[in-house]
Scaffold this motif. Structure first.
Motif, PDB file in Angstrom:
ATOM      1  N   LYS A 238       0.646  -1.079   0.025  1.00 12.39           N
ATOM      2  CA  LYS A 238      -0.058   0.008   0.091  1.00 12.39           C
ATOM      3  C   LYS A 238       0.741   1.270  -0.140  1.00 12.39           C
ATOM      4  CE  LYS A 238      -3.744  -2.222   2.541  1.00 12.39           C
ATOM      5  NZ  LYS A 238      -4.474  -2.254   3.587  1.00 12.39           N
ATOM      6  N   GLY A 239       0.641   2.109  -0.852  1.00 11.49           N
ATOM      7  CA  GLY A 239       1.306   3.339  -0.907  1.00 11.49           C
ATOM      8  C   GLY A 239       2.503   3.439  -1.475  1.00 11.49           C
ATOM      9  N   ASN A 240       3.189   2.234  -2.126  1.00 10.77           N
ATOM     10  CA  ASN A 240       4.484   1.840  -2.585  1.00 10.77           C
ATOM     11  C   ASN A 240       4.496   1.398  -4.022  1.00 10.77           C
ATOM     12  OD1 ASN A 240       7.240   1.622  -2.911  1.00 10.77           O
ATOM     13  ND2 ASN A 240       7.481   0.933  -0.833  1.00 10.77           N
ATOM     14  N   PRO A 241       4.192   2.237  -4.786  1.00 11.89           N
ATOM     15  CA  PRO A 241       4.143   1.525  -6.335  1.00 11.89           C
ATOM     16  C   PRO A 241       5.381   1.193  -6.921  1.00 11.89           C
ATOM     17  CG  PRO A 241       4.163   3.927  -6.405  1.00 11.89           C
ATOM     18  CD  PRO A 241       3.728   3.420  -4.865  1.00 11.89           C
ATOM     19  N   GLN A 242       6.394   1.301  -6.438  1.00 14.62           N
ATOM     20  CA  GLN A 242       7.733   0.982  -7.047  1.00 14.62           C
ATOM     21  C   GLN A 242       8.073  -0.369  -6.361  1.00 14.62           C
ATOM     22  OE1 GLN A 242      10.700   3.899  -5.519  1.00 14.62           O
ATOM     23  NE2 GLN A 242      10.941   4.658  -7.680  1.00 14.62           N
ATOM     24  N   LYS A 243       7.570  -0.690  -5.061  1.00 13.84           N
ATOM     25  CA  LYS A 243       7.543  -1.939  -4.545  1.00 13.84           C
ATOM     26  C   LYS A 243       6.617  -2.836  -5.337  1.00 13.84           C
ATOM     27  CE  LYS A 243       7.488  -4.231  -0.187  1.00 13.84           C
ATOM     28  NZ  LYS A 243       7.318  -4.198   1.263  1.00 13.84           N
ATOM     29  N   ALA A 244       5.632  -2.515  -5.466  1.00 12.46           N
ATOM     30  CA  ALA A 244       4.478  -3.104  -6.260  1.00 12.46           C
ATOM     31  C   ALA A 244       4.921  -3.694  -7.389  1.00 12.46           C
ATOM     32  CB  ALA A 244       3.148  -2.400  -6.157  1.00 12.46           C
ATOM     33  N   LEU A 245       5.518  -2.564  -8.262  1.00  4.78           N
ATOM     34  CA  LEU A 245       5.999  -3.171  -9.567  1.00  4.78           C
ATOM     35  C   LEU A 245       7.181  -4.212  -9.468  1.00  4.78           C
ATOM     36  CD1 LEU A 245       5.910   0.339 -11.344  1.00  4.78           C
ATOM     37  CD2 LEU A 245       4.633  -1.798 -12.205  1.00  4.78           C
ATOM     38  N   PHE A 246       7.985  -3.996  -8.379  1.00  2.00           N
ATOM     39  CA  PHE A 246       9.185  -4.886  -8.214  1.00  2.00           C
ATOM     40  C   PHE A 246       8.704  -6.408  -8.201  1.00  2.00           C
ATOM     41  CE2 PHE A 246      11.468  -7.287  -5.101  1.00  2.00           C
ATOM     42  CZ  PHE A 246      12.598  -7.676  -5.753  1.00  2.00           C
TER      43      PHE A 246
END
Length: 352
Positions: A128-136
């Motif tokens: 949540k709130g971390n699109p870079q982590k999600a895309l990783f």
């Protein structure tokens, strides 16, 4: 139709439009099921995001829309209140990707729409709130073909935070593209869980434990590594040497020398690793292979000292630390009852 549809003609038209688009998506899904459905979910999520602030029925927003869509599409199970919320979260995590061209190779846009919806929901929960982590993690699912269970286990680690964090000289010793790819395969620190290692381990036992857990180590290193050998024998001049671990990275098209040290980083370790890298280049590397990489994993390191040591080397090297956890306490085994003691207690219970 629900009460809101009867009152609000514009809303009624929107519900019908969503239903028609869904039916169209079902037809296209025969060719590209996941991609089309996730793009539909993203678009609906955007519309939910835009409409929520103007909705006048308070907390019944998702409930009302869920009810009315299921009336229009009674055979579809995708429009529960919970799933509608996830669609909105999906849009809000990646608000700028849905309107870009679909046929861009290796783009994050395509990656987001390539994994199953169940995986997406799991990532949305944990990032949540971390699109870079999600895309990783989206890309990790694609590259490693992770099941949802495997994904969930890695989401509960700090894999993203450790990714590409090793101190390296790759930018100085490799072409730009190769340098970036090589940096991505590093982590700092590497984490090892040795549940069979007691706190009173000696240096040899620790080194053996690190080597024995080669499969976990491979998993930590990431997709693309092929194991070549452990304690790989190589002759350098008149001396016989043994490399801790030798890999070949399929995507980078190069050998990777891995040395594990159970002590703090010393500058001499970089020299030894560099020598092994040069030896592999001379003896194993072919014209089709890229330059060999060297990775050194130590108990700890002084970052400045490590950086200076790597700057002095012309070979592409990286240095990471490792961490141990879940060690068995030294007195743990002695605190457990023996088989005889357990049988004695059982007999007492029977007799009583």
């Amino acid at each position: 139709m629900g009460k809101m549809v009867e009152i609000d003609e514009q809303y009624s038209k929107w519900i019908s439009e969503v239903s028609k688009r869904f039916r169209q998506s079902q037809i296209k899904a025969a060719v590209k099921v996941n991609d089309e459905m996730l793009r539909f979910y993203w678009q609906l999520g955007r519309e939910l995001h835009d409409r929520k602030n103007s909705f006048t029925y308070g907390q019944s927003f998702y409930k009302t829309i869920s009810r009315d869509l299921r009336k229009e599409l009674p055979d579809v199970k995708s429009f529960s209140e919970t799933n509608l919320k996830y669609m909105q979260y999906f849009y809000e995590m990646y608000p700028n990707i849905g309107n870009r061209p679909q046929l861009v190779d290796d783009s994050d846009d395509n990656a987001v729409f390539c994994i199953p919806w169940g995986h997406q929901r799991t990532i949305l929960d944990k990032c949540k709130g971390n699109p870079q982590k999600a895309l990783f993690f989206v890309n990790q699912v694609i590259q490693n073909d992770w099941s949802r269970a495997v994904l969930l286990n890695f989401l509960d680690t700090d894999l993203f935070e450790r990714q590409g964090k090793a101190i390296t000289n790759f930018k100085q010793t490799l072409p730009a593209i190769q340098s970036d790819l090589a940096q991505e395969i590093t982590k700092d620190p590497y984490k090892f869980d040795f549940i069979t290692l007691t706190q009173s381990y000696n240096e040899k036992e620790l080194k053996d434990a690190l080597m024995d857990n080669i499969q976990k180590f491979l998993l930590e290193l990431g997709n693309g590594f092929a194991f070549v050998g452990r304690e790989y024998r190589i002759e350098i001049g008149t001396t016989e040497n043994f490399i801790d671990m030798l890999f070949y990275h399929i995507r980078l098209h190069c050998y990777v020398v891995v040395e594990v040290k159970v002590t703090e980083f010393e500058s001499s370790y970089a020299g030894q690793l560099g020598t092994y890298v040069v030896a592999i280049n001379h003896q194993l590397k072919t014209e089709k292979d890229e330059p060999t990489l060297g990775l050194l994993v130590c108990k700890s390191k002084d970052d400045i000292k490590a950086q200076y040591a790597l700057e002095s080397s012309s070979q592409p090297l990286g240095v990471s630390a490792y961490e141990l956890s879940k060690l068995i306490p030294e007195n743990f085994k002695g605190s457990l009852p023996s088989i005889d003691e357990i049988e004695s207690e059982l007999r007492k219970e029977v007799e009583e």
